[in-house]
Motif scaffolding. Structure first.
Motif, PDB file in Angstrom:
ATOM      1  N   LYS A   1       2.002 -11.790  -4.964  1.00  0.00           N
ATOM      2  CA  LYS A   1       2.077 -10.373  -5.332  1.00  0.00           C
ATOM      3  C   LYS A   1       1.138  -9.548  -4.448  1.00  0.00           C
ATOM      4  CE  LYS A   1       1.470  -7.178  -9.211  1.00  0.00           C
ATOM      5  NZ  LYS A   1       1.060  -7.032 -10.632  1.00  0.00           N
ATOM      6  N   CYS A   2      -0.054 -10.054  -4.224  1.00  0.00           N
ATOM      7  CA  CYS A   2      -1.032  -9.386  -3.371  1.00  0.00           C
ATOM      8  C   CYS A   2      -0.509  -9.257  -1.946  1.00  0.00           C
ATOM      9  CB  CYS A   2      -2.342 -10.172  -3.391  1.00  0.00           C
ATOM     10  SG  CYS A   2      -3.626  -9.490  -2.327  1.00  0.00           S
ATOM     11  N   PHE A   3       0.054 -10.331  -1.426  1.00  0.00           N
ATOM     12  CA  PHE A   3       0.557 -10.345  -0.048  1.00  0.00           C
ATOM     13  C   PHE A   3       1.658  -9.303   0.154  1.00  0.00           C
ATOM     14  CE2 PHE A   3       3.465 -12.139   3.202  1.00  0.00           C
ATOM     15  CZ  PHE A   3       2.591 -12.126   4.283  1.00  0.00           C
ATOM     16  N   LYS A   4       2.580  -9.192  -0.797  1.00  0.00           N
ATOM     17  CA  LYS A   4       3.682  -8.225  -0.678  1.00  0.00           C
ATOM     18  C   LYS A   4       3.161  -6.791  -0.679  1.00  0.00           C
ATOM     19  CE  LYS A   4       6.037  -9.875  -4.149  1.00  0.00           C
ATOM     20  NZ  LYS A   4       7.123 -10.005  -5.174  1.00  0.00           N
ATOM     21  N   THR A   5       2.187  -6.518  -1.550  1.00  0.00           N
ATOM     22  CA  THR A   5       1.604  -5.176  -1.600  1.00  0.00           C
ATOM     23  C   THR A   5       0.843  -4.862  -0.322  1.00  0.00           C
ATOM     24  OG1 THR A   5       1.411  -5.317  -4.009  1.00  0.00           O
ATOM     25  CG2 THR A   5       0.061  -3.653  -2.908  1.00  0.00           C
ATOM     26  N   LEU A   6       0.159  -5.867   0.208  1.00  0.00           N
ATOM     27  CA  LEU A   6      -0.576  -5.688   1.465  1.00  0.00           C
ATOM     28  C   LEU A   6       0.366  -5.290   2.595  1.00  0.00           C
ATOM     29  CD1 LEU A   6      -3.156  -8.611   1.638  1.00  0.00           C
ATOM     30  CD2 LEU A   6      -3.634  -6.178   1.423  1.00  0.00           C
TER      31      LEU A   6
ATOM     32  N   ILE B   1      -4.968   5.402 -10.427  1.00  0.00           N
ATOM     33  CA  ILE B   1      -5.165   4.994  -9.021  1.00  0.00           C
ATOM     34  C   ILE B   1      -5.896   3.652  -8.912  1.00  0.00           C
ATOM     35  CG2 ILE B   1      -6.160   5.641  -6.792  1.00  0.00           C
ATOM     36  CD1 ILE B   1      -5.947   8.573  -7.652  1.00  0.00           C
ATOM     37  N   HIS B   2      -7.162   3.641  -9.310  1.00  0.00           N
ATOM     38  CA  HIS B   2      -8.010   2.488  -9.008  1.00  0.00           C
ATOM     39  C   HIS B   2      -7.697   1.258  -9.853  1.00  0.00           C
ATOM     40  CE1 HIS B   2     -11.334   0.560  -7.077  1.00  0.00           C
ATOM     41  NE2 HIS B   2     -12.059   0.441  -8.177  1.00  0.00           N
ATOM     42  N   LYS B   3      -6.989   1.435 -10.937  1.00  0.00           N
ATOM     43  CA  LYS B   3      -6.658   0.317 -11.811  1.00  0.00           C
ATOM     44  C   LYS B   3      -5.861  -0.754 -11.073  1.00  0.00           C
ATOM     45  CE  LYS B   3      -4.583  -0.767 -16.308  1.00  0.00           C
ATOM     46  NZ  LYS B   3      -3.866  -0.244 -17.489  1.00  0.00           N
ATOM     47  N   VAL B   4      -5.079  -0.340 -10.086  1.00  0.00           N
ATOM     48  CA  VAL B   4      -4.280  -1.294  -9.303  1.00  0.00           C
ATOM     49  C   VAL B   4      -5.188  -2.333  -8.650  1.00  0.00           C
ATOM     50  CG1 VAL B   4      -2.748  -1.560  -7.311  1.00  0.00           C
ATOM     51  CG2 VAL B   4      -2.441   0.369  -8.877  1.00  0.00           C
ATOM     52  N   HIS B   5      -6.276  -1.874  -8.033  1.00  0.00           N
ATOM     53  CA  HIS B   5      -7.196  -2.790  -7.353  1.00  0.00           C
ATOM     54  C   HIS B   5      -7.856  -3.749  -8.335  1.00  0.00           C
ATOM     55  CE1 HIS B   5      -9.795  -4.199  -4.150  1.00  0.00           C
ATOM     56  NE2 HIS B   5     -10.858  -3.969  -4.895  1.00  0.00           N
ATOM     57  N   HIS B   6      -8.011  -3.309  -9.577  1.00  0.00           N
ATOM     58  CA  HIS B   6      -8.686  -4.130 -10.579  1.00  0.00           C
ATOM     59  C   HIS B   6      -7.738  -5.013 -11.379  1.00  0.00           C
ATOM     60  CE1 HIS B   6     -12.986  -3.165 -10.566  1.00  0.00           C
ATOM     61  NE2 HIS B   6     -12.618  -1.994 -10.067  1.00  0.00           N
TER      62      HIS B   6
ATOM     63  N   GLN C   1      -7.283  -9.938  -1.311  1.00  0.00           N
ATOM     64  CA  GLN C   1      -7.159  -8.802  -2.215  1.00  0.00           C
ATOM     65  C   GLN C   1      -7.987  -7.605  -1.765  1.00  0.00           C
ATOM     66  OE1 GLN C   1      -9.466  -8.654  -5.566  1.00  0.00           O
ATOM     67  NE2 GLN C   1      -8.485  -6.764  -6.198  1.00  0.00           N
ATOM     68  N   ALA C   2      -8.769  -7.746  -0.708  1.00  0.00           N
ATOM     69  CA  ALA C   2      -9.678  -6.687  -0.266  1.00  0.00           C
ATOM     70  C   ALA C   2      -8.978  -5.341  -0.089  1.00  0.00           C
ATOM     71  CB  ALA C   2     -10.355  -7.104   1.039  1.00  0.00           C
ATOM     72  N   GLU C   3      -7.768  -5.341   0.472  1.00  0.00           N
ATOM     73  CA  GLU C   3      -7.038  -4.095   0.693  1.00  0.00           C
ATOM     74  C   GLU C   3      -5.850  -3.927  -0.261  1.00  0.00           C
ATOM     75  OE1 GLU C   3      -8.083  -3.147   5.366  1.00  0.00           O
ATOM     76  OE2 GLU C   3      -6.086  -3.882   4.890  1.00  0.00           O
ATOM     77  N   TYR C   4      -5.869  -4.689  -1.345  1.00  0.00           N
ATOM     78  CA  TYR C   4      -4.845  -4.542  -2.375  1.00  0.00           C
ATOM     79  C   TYR C   4      -5.217  -3.321  -3.210  1.00  0.00           C
ATOM     80  CZ  TYR C   4      -1.899  -5.642  -6.441  1.00  0.00           C
ATOM     81  OH  TYR C   4      -0.978  -5.594  -7.457  1.00  0.00           O
TER      82      TYR C   4
ATOM     83  N   MET D   1     -14.540  -7.870   8.034  1.00  0.00           N
ATOM     84  CA  MET D   1     -15.403  -9.025   7.788  1.00  0.00           C
ATOM     85  C   MET D   1     -16.208  -8.824   6.505  1.00  0.00           C
ATOM     86  SD  MET D   1     -18.214 -10.635  10.416  1.00  0.00           S
ATOM     87  CE  MET D   1     -17.034 -10.417  11.762  1.00  0.00           C
ATOM     88  N   GLU D   2     -16.732  -7.616   6.339  1.00  0.00           N
ATOM     89  CA  GLU D   2     -17.549  -7.315   5.156  1.00  0.00           C
ATOM     90  C   GLU D   2     -16.720  -7.276   3.882  1.00  0.00           C
ATOM     91  OE1 GLU D   2     -18.568  -4.911   1.944  1.00  0.00           O
ATOM     92  OE2 GLU D   2     -17.295  -4.067   3.521  1.00  0.00           O
ATOM     93  N   THR D   3     -15.614  -6.533   3.904  1.00  0.00           N
ATOM     94  CA  THR D   3     -14.854  -6.341   2.668  1.00  0.00           C
ATOM     95  C   THR D   3     -14.146  -7.621   2.220  1.00  0.00           C
ATOM     96  OG1 THR D   3     -13.307  -4.852   1.532  1.00  0.00           O
ATOM     97  CG2 THR D   3     -12.703  -5.528   3.762  1.00  0.00           C
ATOM     98  N   ILE D   4     -13.706  -8.436   3.168  1.00  0.00           N
ATOM     99  CA  ILE D   4     -13.085  -9.716   2.800  1.00  0.00           C
ATOM    100  C   ILE D   4     -14.132 -10.679   2.263  1.00  0.00           C
ATOM    101  CG2 ILE D   4     -11.916 -11.758   3.733  1.00  0.00           C
ATOM    102  CD1 ILE D   4     -10.395  -9.789   5.599  1.00  0.00           C
TER     103      ILE D   4
END
Length: 296
Positions: A96-101, A169-174, A183-186, A222-225
């Motif tokens: 699911k994460c990969f598809k959204t990315l 908005i932000h609930k998606v990331h959580h 998931q860093a950019e999910y 590098m940092e966010t991942i």
């Protein structure tokens, strides 16, 4: 007077680093990198380099940096470094994460990347090898970009947690209480634009060569991942950076939802007291470990 003193200190620091650099041995990778860079300039247009080159740098860097965390889930030995051991990754979540990315990368970020060429043309940003800054200048610029992005991220991220807008908005990331690197950019497309703006501020302030765009992309990924990896691995070189937040700091944010809003450093959360629950949690963990040791 204070401004002049600051400029004098910075100039002295620059001269000191330049002096030290003169004694360092030549980098064996410099000539191959120079040849590859000049080959790129000779065979591709600036638009192709700025657009497709930036996309390739982002995609290759992102998924390569995700590989270690992805592999860790299959190595029993590494599970002792997983922060939330009771919440293992699942194929369903990762797919699911990969598809959204892919959607975010090609339908949100790619249109933004297409503006890179026009940005470099408007500000007359050079591409030539001869204009490329030295490694220590590039490192200082990336650090400056990190400090700026961290400040932007703290305040806007904290705003996205406001109860009136969080669920939109932000609930998606959580969605993932226990994060993993990919998931860093999910995130919701609007979040990608809002928090992503912080990435570009440093570029506007510091950019004096095309290479900074790519170097800063790699540093930020590098940092966010790393902070989303879900693993607190020893001997992580990023832990040598002063005030670096790290995986445990951000993992607690996903687990607790409140506090630890900064992306890279700990100072904003410390200043505003939004790390208080994290500090209390760490103290509770320490007491539990002491009790366990006494019983053993």
């Amino acid at each position: 007077m204070a401004m002049n003193d600051s400029i004098s200190i910075l100039n002295s620091a620059y001269l000191a680093v330049e002096y030290i650099d003169s004694f360092l041995p030549d980098n064996p990778l410099q000539q191959p990198f120079k040849n590859a860079w000049n080959y790129m300039l000779d065979n591709y247009t600036k638009f192709q380099i700025a657009t497709w080159g930036s996309l390739i740098v982002h995609e290759v860097s992102y998924f390569l940096l995700c590989v270690p965390g992805f592999v860790f889930q299959f190595i029993p030995y590494m599970q002792k470094y997983k922060i939330q051991q009771d919440k293992p990754e699942t194929w369903e979540k990762q797919w699911k994460c990969f598809k959204t990315l892919l959607f975010n990368h090609f339908f949100i970020q790619l249109p933004l990347i297409c503006g890179t060429y026009y940005f470099t043309e408007f500000f007359n940003i050079p591409y030539e090898w001869e204009e490329m800054p030295r490694w220590y200048v590039l490192a200082a610029q990336c650090l400056g970009c990190t400090v700026i992005e961290d400040a932007w991220h703290y305040f806007l991220h904290r705003l996205l947690h406001h109860k009136r807008i969080y669920k939109y908005i932000h609930k998606v990331h959580h969605e993932f209480v226990s994060p993993f690197g990919m998931q860093a950019e999910y995130a919701h497309p609007l979040e990608t634009l809002i928090l992503g703006t912080g990435f570009f501020i440093g570029i506007v302030v510091f950019c004096n060569h095309m290479i900074l765009l790519w170097a800063w992309v790699i540093c930020r990924l590098m940092e966010t991942i790393d902070v989303h990896s879900g693993y607190d691995v020893p001997l992580n070189p990023l832990h040598l950076v002063p005030f670096y937040a790290g995986a445990r700091f951000h993992d607690f944010h996903h687990m607790n939802f409140v506090g630890n809003y900064a992306s890279t450093f700990t100072w904003w959360d410390r200043i505003f007291g939004t790390d208080s629950q994290f500090i209390a949690y760490k103290e509770k963990e320490k007491k539990a470990q002491l009790v366990t040791k006494k019983k053993a």
